[in-house]
Design a protein around this motif. Structure first.
Motif, short mmCIF file in Angstrom:
data_model
loop_
_atom_site.label_atom_id
_atom_site.label_comp_id
_atom_site.label_asym_id
_atom_site.label_seq_id
_atom_site.Cartn_x
_atom_site.Cartn_y
_atom_site.Cartn_z
N ASN A 115 -13.39 4.70 -1.44
CA ASN A 115 -13.32 3.25 -1.23
C ASN A 115 -13.23 2.83 0.23
OD1 ASN A 115 -11.17 3.41 -4.04
ND2 ASN A 115 -13.28 2.71 -4.11
N GLY A 116 -12.56 3.65 1.06
CA GLY A 116 -12.39 3.26 2.45
C GLY A 116 -11.99 4.43 3.32
N VAL A 117 -11.97 4.21 4.65
CA VAL A 117 -11.62 5.29 5.57
C VAL A 117 -10.95 4.70 6.82
CG1 VAL A 117 -13.92 5.27 6.67
CG2 VAL A 117 -12.48 7.32 6.82
N ILE A 118 -9.95 5.42 7.30
CA ILE A 118 -9.27 5.08 8.55
C ILE A 118 -9.98 5.79 9.69
CG2 ILE A 118 -7.11 5.18 9.86
CD1 ILE A 118 -6.82 3.46 7.40
N ILE B 219 -6.62 3.80 -8.28
CA ILE B 219 -6.35 2.72 -7.31
C ILE B 219 -7.30 2.85 -6.13
CG2 ILE B 219 -4.61 1.88 -5.65
CD1 ILE B 219 -2.47 2.70 -7.68
N PHE B 220 -7.63 1.72 -5.52
CA PHE B 220 -8.45 1.69 -4.31
C PHE B 220 -7.87 2.70 -3.31
CE2 PHE B 220 -10.09 0.15 -0.31
CZ PHE B 220 -11.29 -0.47 -0.61
N THR B 221 -8.67 3.69 -2.92
CA THR B 221 -8.17 4.79 -2.11
C THR B 221 -8.88 4.87 -0.76
OG1 THR B 221 -7.55 6.05 -4.08
CG2 THR B 221 -7.80 7.29 -2.04
N ILE B 222 -8.08 5.02 0.28
CA ILE B 222 -8.57 5.05 1.65
C ILE B 222 -8.29 6.42 2.25
CG2 ILE B 222 -8.36 4.00 3.95
CD1 ILE B 222 -7.28 1.46 2.43
N LYS C 120 -10.76 12.40 -3.10
CA LYS C 120 -11.36 12.07 -4.40
C LYS C 120 -10.37 12.35 -5.53
CE LYS C 120 -14.95 10.72 -6.81
NZ LYS C 120 -15.39 9.31 -6.77
N LYS C 121 -9.60 13.41 -5.41
CA LYS C 121 -8.63 13.74 -6.45
C LYS C 121 -7.54 12.68 -6.52
CE LYS C 121 -6.33 17.79 -8.39
NZ LYS C 121 -6.08 19.24 -8.22
N ILE C 122 -7.10 12.20 -5.34
CA ILE C 122 -6.10 11.12 -5.29
C ILE C 122 -6.68 9.87 -5.95
CG2 ILE C 122 -4.88 9.53 -3.75
CD1 ILE C 122 -3.61 12.23 -3.59
N GLN C 123 -7.93 9.55 -5.62
CA GLN C 123 -8.58 8.35 -6.15
C GLN C 123 -8.72 8.42 -7.66
OE1 GLN C 123 -11.78 6.49 -3.76
NE2 GLN C 123 -13.08 6.67 -5.55
N VAL D 293 0.87 -1.17 0.00
CA VAL D 293 0.00 0.00 0.00
C VAL D 293 0.91 1.23 0.00
CG1 VAL D 293 -1.70 1.32 1.34
CG2 VAL D 293 -1.83 -1.18 1.26
N ILE D 294 0.51 2.27 -0.71
CA ILE D 294 1.27 3.51 -0.71
C ILE D 294 0.59 4.51 0.23
CG2 ILE D 294 2.12 5.46 -2.08
CD1 ILE D 294 3.49 2.79 -2.73
#
Length: 235
Positions: A212-215, A189-192, A181-184, A123-124
């Motif tokens: 896609n996800g959240v910490i 890629i699946f973005t958290i 959203k901009k990163i996604q 994961v990056i």
């Protein structure tokens, strides 16, 4: 949407920071192993662990705690902080970690990160101050725009990107959805999302934005959300 509770480790304890500042650390649990079991009992499937000491030192510093958590739970665990070489990646995966997070080394050497993603579950981590990627435990900030960096991994074997707006981290001020959203969109890629979750309404906003996800960190520790309800409602 994946909801991933977080344990940040400092000197063997579970802590939370404000905006990545080590001197702001507040201890929430002196037994992170019990905390991991609690997350599992609430319905968690995934766990996000950051070795804060390792992130600053550049080498793992809380490995023993992480090893115990891996042995004691069935959670899928991702670990970041101080992972700079293939040997450390292999060592963590051998402990039972599901995937590793590459942050500082990925910015310094994107080719290395891409090569590791071909061989291992990678994961990056993209942590940004004012839109620019920060490294070394967030102590340093360069000139690389977070979304340009994210686009570097488009079409790669990288499993996910975790992106944090450092200004919001630990502040309970709400997720920066536009940034996420901009990163996604740029990476494909699946973005958290990470940093700033404050209440249950944030989950709904993230889901509406198709993130896609959240910490989940401080909002849980400060009793701002019902995590068990969130797992049921937003899965």
């Amino acid at each position: 949407m994946q909801i991933i509770p977080a344990i940040d480790l400092k000197e063997g304890c579970a802590v939370r920071l404000r905006q990545g500042l080590m001197e702001s650390a507040k201890i929430y649990a002196k037994n992170p192993e019990e905390l991991a079991r609690h997350f599992e009992s609430l319905g968690a499937k995934f766990l996000h662990i950051v070795d804060l000491d390792g992130a600053f030192a550049g080498i793992p510093k809380n490995r023993a705690v992480i090893e115990t958590i891996c042995k004691d739970s069935k959670l899928k665990i991702e670990v970041g902080g101080g992972i700079r070489d293939e040997e450390t990646i292999k060592a963590y995966l051998d402990l039972g970690v599901s995937r590793v997070i590459l942050g500082s080394i990925a910015l310094k050497n994107p080719e290395f990160a891409l090569q590791m993603a071909e061989k291992y579950a990678v994961v990056i981590g993209i942590d940004a101050k004012n839109g620019k990627v920060a490294t070394e435990g967030w102590a340093e900030s360069g000139g690389t725009l977070a979304w340009d960096f994210a686009e570097r991994f488009r079409g790669s074997k990288v499993e996910a990107i975790i992106c944090t707006d450092i200004a919001r981290d630990g502040m309970l001020s709400g997720i920066n959805i536009e940034f996420t959203k901009k990163i996604q969109d740029k990476s494909g890629i699946f973005t958290i999302a990470s940093g700033g979750l404050s209440c249950e309404a944030d989950f709904a906003a993230l889901k509406e934005a198709k993130i896609n996800g959240v910490i989940v960190g401080k909002a849980f520790y400060e009793g701002k959300i019902d995590l068990q309800k969130a797992f049921r409602t937003f899965k």
